[in-house]
Design a protein around this motif. Structure first.
Motif, short mmCIF file in Angstrom:
data_model
loop_
_atom_site.label_atom_id
_atom_site.label_comp_id
_atom_site.label_asym_id
_atom_site.label_seq_id
_atom_site.Cartn_x
_atom_site.Cartn_y
_atom_site.Cartn_z
N ALA A 115 1.09 -1.83 -0.61
CA ALA A 115 0.05 0.16 -0.13
C ALA A 115 0.79 1.51 -0.52
O ALA A 115 1.95 0.85 0.77
CB ALA A 115 -0.92 0.41 1.07
N PHE A 116 0.45 2.39 -0.94
CA PHE A 116 1.30 3.47 -1.10
C PHE A 116 0.45 4.41 -0.41
O PHE A 116 -0.42 4.46 -0.66
CB PHE A 116 1.56 3.80 -2.00
N GLU A 117 0.55 4.74 0.26
CA GLU A 117 -0.43 6.40 1.08
C GLU A 117 0.98 8.04 1.28
O GLU A 117 1.21 7.66 2.16
CB GLU A 117 -0.57 5.98 2.32
N VAL A 118 -0.18 8.40 0.75
CA VAL A 118 -0.13 10.01 0.69
C VAL A 118 -0.80 10.91 1.36
O VAL A 118 -2.11 10.66 1.23
CB VAL A 118 0.16 10.21 -1.03
N ARG A 119 -0.61 11.84 1.86
CA ARG A 119 -1.23 12.75 2.95
C ARG A 119 -1.07 14.39 2.58
O ARG A 119 0.52 14.14 2.67
CB ARG A 119 -1.18 12.33 4.34
N ASP A 120 -1.83 14.91 2.52
CA ASP A 120 -1.54 16.87 3.15
C ASP A 120 -2.39 17.58 3.63
O ASP A 120 -3.69 17.20 2.97
CB ASP A 120 -0.92 17.47 1.81
#
Length: 177
Positions: A115-120
């Motif tokens: 799983a690849f997770e990006v956050r802002d």
């Protein structure tokens, strides 16, 4: 100015989660946490980000007179690359599978759920392999006096029988390509 700046992505933080068991359950939605069955790759090189590569064979077919009439495409392959900065059990499992604390063995890379997770801020996007991924390549690993040790890991993404590569979870409104 045309367009919507809110749809432009610049991610402040990211994580990579790895599960050895391909039947590991995905989080129910983007607000749900990953279970303890998922391992965390740890610190990542944000400047390198997550790189997505695509490869396929393409053949153009022409009629007399040089008129393009068809293009055939086959053998699609997607890769995702990231750079880990931590030397931990999850990263070691990708870089040196089958090795121990006292022995480094020839790697035999098996399938992993990734799983690849990006956050802002409150905005989150996850791509979770529908089927699995395997390590495609590991970049050069350098021990140095003035640079962090990095593990550049490229994964091959395997689709399911319907060609689905990832399950996507996002706080953004659904976008259909």
């Amino acid at each position: 100015m045309a367009g919507d700046p809110n749809k432009a992505s610049l991610w402040a933080d990211a994580d990579v989660y790895i599960a050895d068991d391909l039947t590991t359950t995905n989080p129910a939605d983007v607000a749900a946490a990953f279970s303890s069955e998922w391992g965390l790759a740890g610190l990542l090189n944000g400047e390198d980000g997550f790189e997505e590569g695509r490869d396929e064979d393409k053949s153009d077919h022409y009629a007399w007179g040089g008129i393009l009439i068809r293009t055939a495409r086959k053998n699609f392959k997607m890769t995702k690359k990231f750079t880990a900065l931590e030397d931990n059990d999850v990263v070691r499992g990708l870089v040196y599978p089958g090795s121990t604390a006292t022995e480094i063995v020839v790697p035999r890379h098996g399938p992993k759920k990734v799983a690849f997770e990006v956050r802002d801020g409150e905005r989150i996007e996850r791509l979770i392999t529908r089927r699995f991924a395997t390590v495609d390549t590991i970049g050069t690993i350098k021990d140095s006096e003035d640079e962090l040790k990095k593990y550049e890991i490229t994964l091959s993404i395997f689709p399911d029988g319907n060609g689905v590569l990832f399950d996507r979870q996002s706080t953004d409104a659904a976008v259909t390509p």
